[in-house]
Design a protein around this motif. Structure first.
Motif, short mmCIF file in Angstrom:
data_model
loop_
_atom_site.label_atom_id
_atom_site.label_comp_id
_atom_site.label_asym_id
_atom_site.label_seq_id
_atom_site.Cartn_x
_atom_site.Cartn_y
_atom_site.Cartn_z
N GLY A 103 0.82 -1.20 0.00
CA GLY A 103 0.00 0.00 0.00
C GLY A 103 0.85 1.24 0.00
O GLY A 103 2.08 1.18 0.10
N SER A 127 4.00 2.07 2.42
CA SER A 127 3.38 1.40 3.53
C SER A 127 3.89 1.86 4.90
O SER A 127 3.19 1.68 5.89
CB SER A 127 3.61 -0.11 3.41
OG SER A 127 4.99 -0.43 3.45
N ASP A 147 11.42 -0.78 2.19
CA ASP A 147 11.06 -0.22 0.89
C ASP A 147 11.10 -1.32 -0.16
O ASP A 147 12.17 -1.84 -0.48
CB ASP A 147 12.06 0.90 0.56
CG ASP A 147 11.63 1.80 -0.58
OD1 ASP A 147 11.24 1.27 -1.63
OD2 ASP A 147 11.69 3.04 -0.42
N PHE A 179 7.71 -9.73 1.88
CA PHE A 179 6.64 -9.38 0.94
C PHE A 179 7.13 -9.83 -0.44
O PHE A 179 6.64 -10.80 -1.00
CB PHE A 179 6.35 -7.89 1.07
CG PHE A 179 5.62 -7.23 -0.09
CD1 PHE A 179 4.94 -7.95 -1.06
CD2 PHE A 179 5.60 -5.83 -0.18
CE1 PHE A 179 4.27 -7.31 -2.11
CE2 PHE A 179 4.94 -5.19 -1.23
CZ PHE A 179 4.29 -5.94 -2.20
N ARG A 337 -3.46 -9.21 -4.11
CA ARG A 337 -2.09 -9.48 -4.55
C ARG A 337 -1.83 -10.99 -4.67
O ARG A 337 -1.15 -11.44 -5.59
CB ARG A 337 -1.08 -8.88 -3.57
CG ARG A 337 -1.27 -7.41 -3.28
CD ARG A 337 -0.51 -6.54 -4.23
NE ARG A 337 -0.75 -5.14 -3.90
CZ ARG A 337 0.20 -4.27 -3.58
NH1 ARG A 337 1.45 -4.65 -3.54
NH2 ARG A 337 -0.10 -3.01 -3.32
N ASP A 404 3.61 5.31 -6.38
CA ASP A 404 4.99 4.83 -6.44
C ASP A 404 5.59 4.84 -7.84
O ASP A 404 6.61 4.20 -8.10
CB ASP A 404 5.08 3.42 -5.85
CG ASP A 404 4.86 3.44 -4.36
OD1 ASP A 404 5.48 4.29 -3.70
OD2 ASP A 404 4.05 2.65 -3.87
N1 GLN Z 1 3.11 0.90 -2.61
C1 GLN Z 1 3.85 -0.22 -3.11
C2 GLN Z 1 3.02 -1.46 -2.97
O1 GLN Z 1 1.91 -1.36 -2.59
C3 GLN Z 1 5.16 -0.35 -2.40
C4 GLN Z 1 5.08 -0.93 -1.06
C5 GLN Z 1 6.41 -1.07 -0.38
O2 GLN Z 1 7.41 -0.46 -0.76
N2 GLN Z 1 6.42 -1.93 0.63
O3 GLN Z 1 3.43 -2.55 -3.25
#
Ligand code: GLN
Length: 452
Positions: A103, A127, A147, A179, A337, A404
């Protein structure tokens, strides 16, 4: 003083998911004792730090902003958390974030949104909105973020703070809840570039427990920030990414950016425009690669190993319990996702989607490499727009993903990027992004520090 400040304002800001009052006071006392015993302590000894809830903290709740990990207290510390403790910093607590770091506004946290201290009706970015808001509200002087596509830099930009994404592999992912493993990069958040550099120096460096950690010495980012602060950029060549200026960004953002470019020129930097045509394909490539990796990484949340378990009444099969747990434990964006990623990786679609995105990633890396043959660093606005009102972009995921647009290429390439405040647009902070070649994190600190 910081615990008092948190008690006074965090009800409105909601930067923290957990405040570790006892742990913080004990850590502060132990620093005092070590100092009294004549121990040589590092530059950050006794300095409070807020940690994004994506990093495992021993005995301290770690939720990743998700219901599926509610109540989980990890039995170990992430390497970065261990390094923070060794340096004598005082961990104040865990900061709010979009669930599983997916996000751009912290609105996807299962525990409610964080509010931007500049205007409480607006988002603090994401996020890692909790870490950035904690800094902007003076609840913490330093914070840790992660990040994957912009989650340190974009919150930095919209809260008027500094956020740095180190070179991928320059900071350890051990204990960082995964992630997208090929993109995830923990890094420092602060109110000044020098503070960010001091924190960077403490957390970065090779970690044998992370197989993608780079076994090379960390560039001296503190010296680079000090050099930049002299305001002399003679001989430094900077490239403005043509694809990121013009139509992509709001006029107010562009105006602040252009003013900073003038300032950089006055300090002696040579500024040229450089076209990186493949950067326009970074967003779609990212939204195939990141969900693909997430669909695999999040398979471990099965209701058996950690956190939430739903429907285990003795009559249901293991598969039913897993389904019920994941249905109840994951929020809508995380499910989106997982579905996207599972689809992109499925037989018959793998080459068309995931394989194609990986090829685009290679082309983006080539654009960066070619650009860095001509200039020392690339610059752009960090984000296309300033902090938007809470609720304004939640109905359409694509509108959220656009936040982003300018930060994602760096993640696909693996190089470092930093966002530094560069003025205001209609009273709201604007960030300027500096991107450097991999393992040249010192270069971006030098340029960013010159702007302060
Ligand atoms: N906003 C991007 C996403 O939703 C990046 C998120 C991030 O850097 N963790 O995937």
């Amino acid at each position: 003083a910081h615990l008092d400040r948190i008690a006074a304002v965090d009800e409105q800001v909601h930067a923290f998911l957990h405040v570790d009052t006892d742990g913080a006071l004990a850590a502060a006392r132990s620093v005092d004792e070590r100092r009294a015993a004549g121990e040589e302590l590092g530059p950050l000894a006794g300095v409070p730090v807020a940690v994004k809830d994506v990093l495992a903290t021993r005995g301290v709740p770690t939720t990743v902003g998700s219901k599926i990990l509610e109540g989980w207290r990890p039995p170990y510390d992430a390497t970065i958390v261990q390094r923070l403790r060794d340096a004598g910093t005082v961990m104040l607590g865990k900061t709010n974030m979009d669930e599983f770091a997916m996000g751009s506004s912290t609105e996807y946290s299962a525990y409610g949104p964080t509010h931007n201290p500049w205007d409480l009706s607006r988002i603090p970015g994401g996020s890692g909105g909790g870490s950035a808001a904690a800094l902007a509200a003076y609840e913490a002087p330093l914070a840790i973020g992660s990040d994957t596509g912009g989650s340190i830099r974009q919150p930095g930009a919209v809260t008027g703070t500094v956020g740095a994404k180190p070179t991928y592999g320059g900071t350890s992912r051990y204990g960082l809840v995964a992630f997208s493993s090929s993109l995830d990069t923990p890094g420092p958040c602060a109110r000044t570039v020098l503070d960010a550099a001091l924190l960077h120096q403490v957390i970065a460096g090779h970690d044998p427990r992370d197989s993608t950690s780079i076994p090379q010495p960390v560039p001296d980012v503190v010296a680079a920030a000090k050099l930049g602060a002299t305001g002399d950029l003679t001989g430094v060549r900077l490239g403005i990414v043509s694809e990121f200026v013009g139509e992509g960004a709001e006029p107010g953002v562009m105006a602040a950016f252009r003013e900073s470019v003038d300032a950089l020129t006055k300090m002696g930097a040579e500024v040229v425009e450089i076209s990186c045509p493949t950067f326009s394909y970074a967003l779609p490539a990212y939204y195939l690669i990141a969900p693909s990796e997430c669909s695999s990484n999040l398979a471990r949340f099965d209701g058996v190993r950690f956190g939430l378990r739903v429907g285990d009444d003795g009559n249901r099969s293991l598969e039913e319990v897993m389904s019920l747990t994941r249905e109840a434990g994951f929020g809508p964006e995380v499910k989106r996702r997982i579905m996207l990623g599972t689809y992109a990786l499925s037989s018959g679609y793998y080459d068309a989607y995931y394989g194609q995105a990986q090829k685009v990633r290679t082309l983006i890396t080539r654009d960066f490499t070619a650009a860095f043959e001509r200039v020392d660093a690339l610059i752009s606005p960090t984000t296309p727009f300033t902090a938007f009102p809470i609720g304004a972009r939640t109905a359409d995921p694509y509108q959220m993903y656009l936040a982003d647009l300018f930060t994602i290429p760096t993640n696909l390439y693996g190089g470092p990027g930093i966002s530094v405040p560069c003025g205001l647009s209609e009273g709201l902070p604007v960030g300027l992004q500096v991107m450097a070649p991999t393992m040249a994190d010192d270069r971006m600190y030098r340029v960013a520090a010159a702007l302060e």
